[in-house]
Enzyme design. Sequence first.
Site, PDB file in Angstrom:
ATOM      1  N   HIS A 180       0.847  -1.211   0.000  1.00 29.05           N
ATOM      2  CA  HIS A 180       0.000   0.000   0.000  1.00 29.05           C
ATOM      3  C   HIS A 180       0.875   1.251   0.000  1.00 29.05           C
ATOM      4  CE1 HIS A 180      -2.708  -2.937   2.236  1.00 29.05           C
ATOM      5  NE2 HIS A 180      -3.468  -2.584   1.227  1.00 29.05           N
TER       6      HIS A 180
ATOM      7  N   SER B 146       0.257  -8.881   1.449  1.00 29.35           N
ATOM      8  CA  SER B 146      -1.203  -8.874   1.462  1.00 29.35           C
ATOM      9  C   SER B 146      -1.658  -8.753   2.900  1.00 29.35           C
ATOM     10  CB  SER B 146      -1.716 -10.194   0.861  1.00 29.35           C
ATOM     11  OG  SER B 146      -3.084 -10.354   1.138  1.00 29.35           O
TER      12      SER B 146
END
Length: 283
Positions: free
Chosen positions: A37, A185
């Site tokens: 991210h 993840s």
Amino acid sequence: MQIVTTIEELRSIVKWWRGEGHSVGLVPTMGYLHEGHKSLIVKAVSENDRVVVSDFVNPTQFGANEDLSTYPRDMERDAALCEAAGADVIFHPSPEEMYLEDNCTFVDMNRLTKGLCGKTRPTHFSGVCTVVFKLFNIVTPDRAYFGQKDAQQLAVIRRMVRDMNFNVRIVGCPIVREADGLAMSSRNAYLNEKERKAALILHKSLVLGEEMLRAGERDAGKVRDVILKNMRTEPLARIDYVELVDAKNLEPVKKIEGPILAATAVYIGKTRLIDNFHYDSEA
Ligand SMILES: Nc1ncnc2c1ncn2[C@@H]1O[C@H](COP(=O)(O)OP(=O)(O)OP(=O)(O)O)[C@@H](O)[C@H]1O
Ligand SMILES: CC(C)(CO)[C@@H](O)C(=O)[O-]
Ligand code: BAL
């Protein structure tokens, strides 16, 4: 950096920015942020005057038996990561703020969403398209950033933007991996020590397929078989799919001609993980 929870407040901040002549980038996420991210946020910060990170576990993209209630959440850590990456606003609405009780409008797509993850998660992409459509309407970004880790999602969003005439540039960003190759993840947090080791099988198997393609193999079936065979050596892995598809329309290919996507989803214990790579035989 500000944490904003209402649509009204976010709209007024964006209006103010626009009045100042600023460009706006959006990074949609479901939170529990990691370096994957962060790479999207850092890119957005480098390309826009102001950046909004949305942090919202979107209920409409979860199936009835999926992990909506247990999805990991840590707003304090997310805020620190966003601030360090240079974001200006985290948009963290409640489900009730995003979906009125009598909401009855959803965005759907006939193509691209039936295969790959759409087979096991038949309502997933409608939920993704609906929330991203809403975020685009709320933030009206110049650019929006999505990871290649969710390759089908990226293709679906690009198609929605084209079909619905959104005035936003979609920026695809490379997969960020752990040192041993596992794609980062949020759901990796579910894995115990044994499962964490077993999860490496996704990347390792895909690498074997990629090597075959680089060596000149053009029969998609043969490449798929080698990936599948290697996946099956891991006792903790239950394969959902391994597919080689056209990179744009996501239809399965037999021969490798031009850009393809090799994608997989595998359950490691109860955790469903995805990974993929792109290959272009003409590049
Ligand atoms: N390893 C990664 N590298 C690059 N982008 C990533 C990576 N992981 C997630 N992203 C991107 O971040 C955005 C938000 O994804 P999301 O919040 O669902 O995180 P996630 O880690 O993919 O979570 P999940 O475990 O639910 O798949 C998406 O565009 C996604 O593709
Ligand atoms: C794009 C997204 C934020 C929509 O909820 C989600 O699907 C995700 O995190 O990839
Ligand atoms: N990154 C995709 C979010 C989901 O699996 O619901």
